[in-house]
Design an enzyme around this catalytic site. Structure first.
Site, PDB file in Angstrom:
ATOM      1  N   HIS A 134       0.929  -1.225   0.054  1.00 51.98           N
ATOM      2  CA  HIS A 134       0.095  -0.093  -0.014  1.00 51.98           C
ATOM      3  C   HIS A 134       0.907   1.187  -0.087  1.00 51.98           C
ATOM      4  CE1 HIS A 134      -3.449  -2.795   0.982  1.00 51.98           C
ATOM      5  NE2 HIS A 134      -4.341  -1.625   0.690  1.00 51.98           N
ATOM      6  N   LYS A 153      -0.920   5.088   4.566  1.00 49.28           N
ATOM      7  CA  LYS A 153      -2.006   4.062   5.332  1.00 49.28           C
ATOM      8  C   LYS A 153      -1.771   4.006   7.055  1.00 49.28           C
ATOM      9  CE  LYS A 153      -4.248  -0.450   4.669  1.00 49.28           C
ATOM     10  NZ  LYS A 153      -5.563   0.010   4.933  1.00 49.28           N
TER      11      LYS A 153
END
Ligand code: NAI
Ligand SMILES: O=C(O)C1=N[C@H](C(=O)O)C[C@H](O)C1
EC number: 1.17.1.8
Length: 250
Positions: free
Chosen positions: A135, A139
């Site tokens: 990711h 995040k």
């Protein structure tokens, strides 16, 4: 026909801002509120909201859902951080408001939903299986909700099939080197500038491997799932966990 009255919570976030645009563009929906951190939840009631799209943070989601359920507002939830305890708490709120529907979707993209389904189907046929999620570095949680759910589905499928424990001769390891243990399935989280949301499920058997990979390249990948969830949740009371329950995947 009257339009579905939809509000977005977390409207200035990465996915929330995309959801605001998607709801505005949907012919059968009206965006009645777009709330950010600090905005009053009472606005949802004043605006006559039927469905909230909850895209905030693990720290905010429970309070927001408690308010929605108490006021009979249905919710489509993409926010992560779900534990057995949190699900039980939500279940208790829903029991007191039996006509209200809540959909929690670890991932709204069709490719990610299919990745989970394929991984669940394949897992009993291989000795080894590990999950790698990748990711963007902004995040806040790891591993991702999608990877956690994928590993849980894999573990449950292997248990149903009576699979043996995975082979792993590791005796010494630096903390974290073998990933997080989710129900016996190692899950590895990578954070890298340039990425959005990606996942690989690696399966290994004698003389062969199978890799199932999914890439979300833009937040638009989540929008059809969010809109579908909003349309369906209003006629689906109680808790639904996973977008697959609103899809005809056979
Ligand atoms: N299920 C899915 O398909 C997807 C889920 N997500 C999840 O959605 C969540 C949000 O992700 P991002 O947009 O990347 O994060 P973000 O940090 O860009 O956005 C979150 C927004 O929520 C706001 N916020 C926090 N508390 C709030 C409150 N009480 N009321 C209203 N707004 C509040 C923050 O100020 C921020 O603007 C994360 O949990 C993420 O994992 C993200 C993408 C897809
Ligand atoms: O934070 C994100 O970006 C995402 N969060 C969800 C998750 O934790 O699984 C869904 C997707 O991976 C994007």
């Amino acid at each position: 026909m009257s339009k579905l009255r939809v509000a977005v919570l977390g409207a200035k976030g990465r996915i929330g801002a995309e959801a605001v645009r998607a709801v505005e563009a949907a012919e059968d929906m009206e965006l009645v509120a777009a709330l950010s951190r600090g905005d009053k939840l009472e606005t949802l009631v004043e605006a006559g909201t039927q469905v909230v799209v909850e895209l905030t943070t693990p720290a905010s989601v429970m309070g927001n859902l408690d308010f929605c359920v108490r006021h009979g507002i249905h919710a489509v939830v993409g926010t992560t951080g779900w534990t057995e305890e949190r699900l039980a708490q939500l279940g208790t709120s829903l029991a007191a408001s039996p006509e209200t529907g809540v959909l929690i979707a670890p991932n709204f993209s069709i490719g990610a939903v299919l990745t989970m389904k394929f991984a669940e189907a394949a897992a009993p046929y291989f000795e080894s299986v590990e999950v790698v999620e990748l990711h963007h570095p902004n995040k806040v949680d790891a591993p991702s909700g999608t990877a956690t759910r994928t590993a849980q589905l894999i573990a449950a499928a292997r248990e149903r099939a009576g699979s043996a424990p995975q082979p792993d001769a590791t005796v010494t390891a630096l903390d974290g080197a073998r990933g997080a243990d989710v129900d016996g399935v190692p899950v590895h989280a990578i954070r890298l500038r340039g990425l959005l949301a990606h996942q690989e499920v690696l399966l290994g058997g004698e003389g062969e491997t199978l890799t199932i990979r999914h890439d979300s390249l833009h937040h638009s990948s989540f929008m059809p799932g969010i809109l579908l969830g909003a349309r369906r949740v209003v006629t689906t009371p109680g808790l639904t966990f996973g977008l697959e329950h609103f899809l005809d995947l056979g």
